[in-house]
Write an enzyme that holds these catalytic residues in place. Structure first.
Site, PDB file in Angstrom:
ATOM      1  CB  ALA A   5     122.596  64.303  20.035  1.00  0.00           C
ATOM      2  CG  PHE A   8     119.584  55.007  23.878  1.00  0.00           C
ATOM      3  CD1 PHE A   8     120.411  56.035  23.370  1.00  0.00           C
ATOM      4  CD2 PHE A   8     119.837  53.703  23.162  1.00  0.00           C
ATOM      5  CE1 PHE A   8     121.927  55.411  22.760  1.00  0.00           C
ATOM      6  CE2 PHE A   8     120.724  52.958  22.960  1.00  0.00           C
ATOM      7  CZ  PHE A   8     121.842  54.222  22.768  1.00  0.00           C
ATOM      8  N   GLY A   9     115.298  56.413  22.958  1.00  0.00           N
ATOM      9  CA  GLY A   9     113.583  56.524  23.202  1.00  0.00           C
ATOM     10  C   GLY A   9     112.897  57.500  21.894  1.00  0.00           C
ATOM     11  CE  LYS A 213     109.782  67.183  36.652  1.00  0.00           C
ATOM     12  NZ  LYS A 213     110.043  65.526  36.176  1.00  0.00           N
TER      13      LYS A 213
END
Ligand SMILES: NC(=O)C1=CN([C@@H]2O[C@H](COP(=O)(O)OP(=O)(O)OC[C@H]3O[C@@H](n4cnc5c(N)ncnc54)[C@H](O)[C@@H]3O)[C@@H](O)[C@H]2O)C=CC1
Ligand SMILES: O=P(O)(O)OC[C@H]1O[C@](O)(CO)[C@@H](O)[C@@H]1O
Length: 388
Positions: A5, A8-9, A213
């Site tokens: 996997a 990004f971040g 949410k």
């Protein structure tokens, strides 16, 4: 072949939420970031710890089997990794999606395998993966668009877990609440099936999850942050221990509950239970969550589809009650010139340089003929008058 996997971040959510559950699912995680300090730490540290915190105490997990690439200096390496990956995730902030799209587009274009890449944006925003997908299409040659579904599928997600700013001496380690929810659309994967990630709750229709949410957790959390900030509180827990603020948070969540119950097949009792869970979570002293972190980026949080204007506009259209949400908007408008928060400086500028109506259009994206518009103009006018 080991599952891989690309995430990004490498920030709080990246290391403390997404990577924890990708690792648990047996994936090698390749972090991609532009912050030299994070990349250097990830490249030189073979493991880090995620400490889950709850009323029952703490439990710690060790994360290993990861690498890191700086996409500012090694774009070609990122493209190569994406071309042979199984999953791409991101937790960079909704306003950053346009900047990561070009390299992801190149990586997808270079794919040759039989199984399309699963792309899942993990941001506090409705339809964040659709937004990323749009930017990726803008960075893909016209004659490659039709065949793109053979190379990549895009699934929206709703992620919920509170990861406060970490102590300066934390290094890569992350202190995070134990509670989490990660709902992802399953339909985009079609005949290929979704990736095998046990922590994910795969759903065919995400809208109820993401609206519930965003309009409960994030609306309540940000309301506590802005009222707390304006009352001189330092943390969310401190704000919620003030009965005036706690009552206001409850009133705001009653308004959004009426929309959620009315719109989605969620009973009033189920929504009330969800509200109580949120209030308990954000009152948690263990997390030391600052009002500035949760209130960060006020322009984003005041925008059209976000946690205040999003539900208030729908309630106004339905003839519902939205006065408490207007109070949250007023407190957010006062979150100006906060140290280290560029958007709070921009907010002050917009309020200083525009009429109440023009500022309202710029900040909220509301049409001037929207039923909510005159109510917000009045709030904006009141905040502007204070500054005069
Ligand atoms: N912190 C939390 O409790 C939660 C945060 N979120 C969402 O997750 C996202 C990230 O939040 P945090 O992890 O708290 O923020 P953060 O600031 O800790 O992490 C963001 C990371 O993205 C990196 N980044 C910035 N530009 C980039 C680029 N062009 N390419 C690659 N990496 C780049 C930054 O260097 C940083 O490491 C936001 O959308 C937030 O709303 C969602 C749920 C909970
Ligand atoms: O990350 P954002 O969108 O700035 O919102 C602030 C906070 O909202 C939450 O996602 C939940 O309220 C936090 O965990 C998050 O950090």
């Amino acid at each position: 072949m080991e599952k891989k996997a690309i995430h990004f971040g490498g920030g709080n959510i990246g290391r403390g939420f997404v990577a924890e559950f990708l690792h648990a699912a047996g994936f090698e995680v390749v972090f991609v970031d532009v912050m030299d300090s994070i990349i250097n730490s990830l490249q030189t540290t073979k493991s880090y710890q995620v400490t889950e915190v709850s009323d029952e105490g703490e439990s710690t997990k060790t994360i290993t089997n990861y690498r890191a690439i700086n996409s500012k200096t090694h774009e070609a390496d990122v493209i190569k990794e994406i071309s042979t990956a199984d999953v791409v995730t991101c937790a960079v902030g909704p306003n950053i999606l346009k900047f990561i799209a070009p390299v992801i587009a190149k990586g997808i274009d270079a794919r040759k395998g039989p199984t399309p890449l699963a792309v899942i944006a993990c941001e506090n925003a409705i339809g964040a993966t659709d937004t990323l997908h749009g930017f990726i299409k803008e960075n893909t040659a016209q004659d490659r668009l039709e065949s793109m579904p053979d190379r990549a599928r895009f699934a929206n997600s709703a992620i919920d877990r509170i990861v406060p700013a970490q102590a300066a001496d934390s290094g890569l380690n992350v202190r995070i609440e134990k509670f989490y929810e990660w709902a992802v659309e399953s339909t985009p994967f079609g005949e290929h099936g979704h990736p095998d990630i046990p922590a994910i709750h795969w759903v065919s229709n995400l809208e109820p999850y993401i609206e519930r949410k965003l309009f409960t957790v994030n609306t309540g959390h940000a309301t506590a942050a802005y009222y707390g900030y304006n009352a001189g509180k330092k943390t969310i827990a401190e704000a919620l221990h003030d009965s005036r603020i706690r009552d206001i948070v409850r009133a705001v969540l009653q308004e959004t509950a009426s929309l959620i119950v009315d719109k989605h097949e969620i009973s009033a009792a189920e929504q009330q239970e969800y509200v109580e869970t949120i209030i308990a979570r954000i009152s948690n002293h263990y997390l030391e969550d600052s009002v500035e972190r949760v209130g960060r980026a006020p322009m984003r949080k005041l925008s059209r589809k976000e946690r205040f204007i999003g539900p208030a506009a729908q309630l106004a259209e339905r003839g519902g009650k939205f006065e408490s949400l207007l109070g949250s908007v007023e407190m957010a408008l006062r979150f100006q010139n906060v140290e280290g928060d560029d958007e709070s400086v921009e907010l002050a500028k917009v309020l200083k340089e525009n009429s109440p109506a023009d500022a309202t259009v710029q900040l909220t994206g509301l049409d001037r003929d929207h039923p909510l518009f005159p109510h917000v103009v009045k709030v904006v006018d009141g905040v502007q008058s204070e500054a005069k």
